[in-house]
Design an enzyme around this catalytic site. Sequence first.
Site: not given
Length: 575
Positions: A193-194
């Site tokens: 998700h980074t």
Amino acid sequence: MLVTCRGPLCDRPRPLGGVGEMGAARHLSRMTTRATRRPWRLLGGCAPMGDTTVQFDDRLSAFDYMMFRADMDAHSRTSLMFIETLDAVPDFEALREQIDRASRVVPRLRQRVVAPLLPLAPARWVVDPDFSLGYHLRRVVLPGSGSLRELLDLAEVLHSTPLDPGRPLWEATLVEGLDEPDAKAALLWKLSHTVTDGVGGMLLDQMIHQESRDPSPEPMPPVPVPQDVTPLELTQSAVRGLPQRLVLGSLSRAAGIARRAGSAVTDPRSAVGSAARTIDDLRKLADSAAAEPSPLLRRRGLDHRFSTLDFPLADIRAAAKSHGCSVNDAYLAGIAGAMRIYHERLGVPVDSLNLAMPVNARAGGDSTAGNQWSAITMALPVAEPDVAKRMLAIRKSVLHARSGSSIDPTAILAPVLSWLPQQLLAGTGTGSLGIDVQASNVPGKVTERYIAGCRITRSVPIGPLPGVAMMATMVSFAGRCFVGVNYDTAAFSDSEALEQALAAGFDEVLGGGRGTAAISSTGTKASRMPAAAPASSSTPAPSSTPASSSKPATSRTTARKPAARKAPAAKDGDK
């Protein structure tokens, strides 16, 4: 391609020549990649949104870095997954070439995270000098009979393994051996998700996939210039610039104080109004606690299970419109119905559950392919059996939550949380706030999509479980809505009851028992998900299975998850 970099060594846009598309990326500065029509066409015919600029910032925000560090703990991992089934088995070399092409145009696919040793400067995305496509692109054969349930079992195992923090944060696995009428292979995409949020993922989708089965051939773009940057170099650079930042920061704060003081004297009414709005925001933030957590869903463990639903987009639109609501309201009504049915079946009915929902924070026309979202929390009304009343109650709750406090506590606390010791950081997810369920709804592509000459028949999104009991994610694709559900089996102890409740809950919303929703969590071939209808093409494709005409079928898989068998050995060039 035009690269705009801002920093002490580069203050104006300039074309790059002789050093590749990413030459300016050697500077540790803000970077924006602008793709013109020609470089976009290098992706094999995948059309962008006109001349829209897709931006990639090489600095991680404090929230991004917090998610990056959270990935190192099994309880707080933020990995996303997209499960794509294909109508044929792609040629592996053609697939490799297409993903290699995408990695040369999309900076994130070749960038890794480098963080300073001390919290003096943001972590950075840098082009990995040791990038190996053979590591990120894998190939396995699905064991067993090749059912969709077995594909989900394999996806669960792959999703649970951590991404290597020293490499670019994604993996793609070609799964052969799928044996369904409309699906003979699958691609499992996993990324942190980074890298991006759901909307940013749709932007990346446009750069990776194609709009036709046989696009015109295009020359391969050049390889981005590697960046050999170490944590020590980032720290040293931050230390050298520290005095200047302290002085400028102090001057900026002093100027802000003086400006507000002057405004209070010259325009006291405006100053009082601003103070009142701040107080009101703080009050709304304090009142944002929704409901008591469900007594059934308190436990958390490490075993997660995937389930999926899909149904026609036109059906959920019609259901929402008939009650004057949005598609998102109808989607949440389906989740609420499922939670009511599950809790009643286990003998613990509840009135409401705490739900968190991400909201896209991009302004109109913003095409930043990173994390641009904020979250709202609300009490999801689950006790109401009447679909119309439930949907209207949800719409009221969503509008109330959207009009709540403009203060984002996560953005305020992230600079501190991102540097907490690992064990403390692992406990800062939404689950620590008493959230039971998280739901996300992302608009997808209207048209068919292809990769390596194969049509994508399903596109199932799987979100992370940031300490919550269940994460449901819906993406629309080619006229159908695909819902991916990731749930904690320690919280939902009866998987069969939950999966039947999910089907029944959406069935209520989509037509009062017409059986429109078809759940895919089946261990046999008796019940399969309907897929998106094939687009017209010169190359014939296997026909799709029609939507089920009866109640959704489901059965619990009691066998343990099988291990993946490797496909035949790859060539030396694939390693």
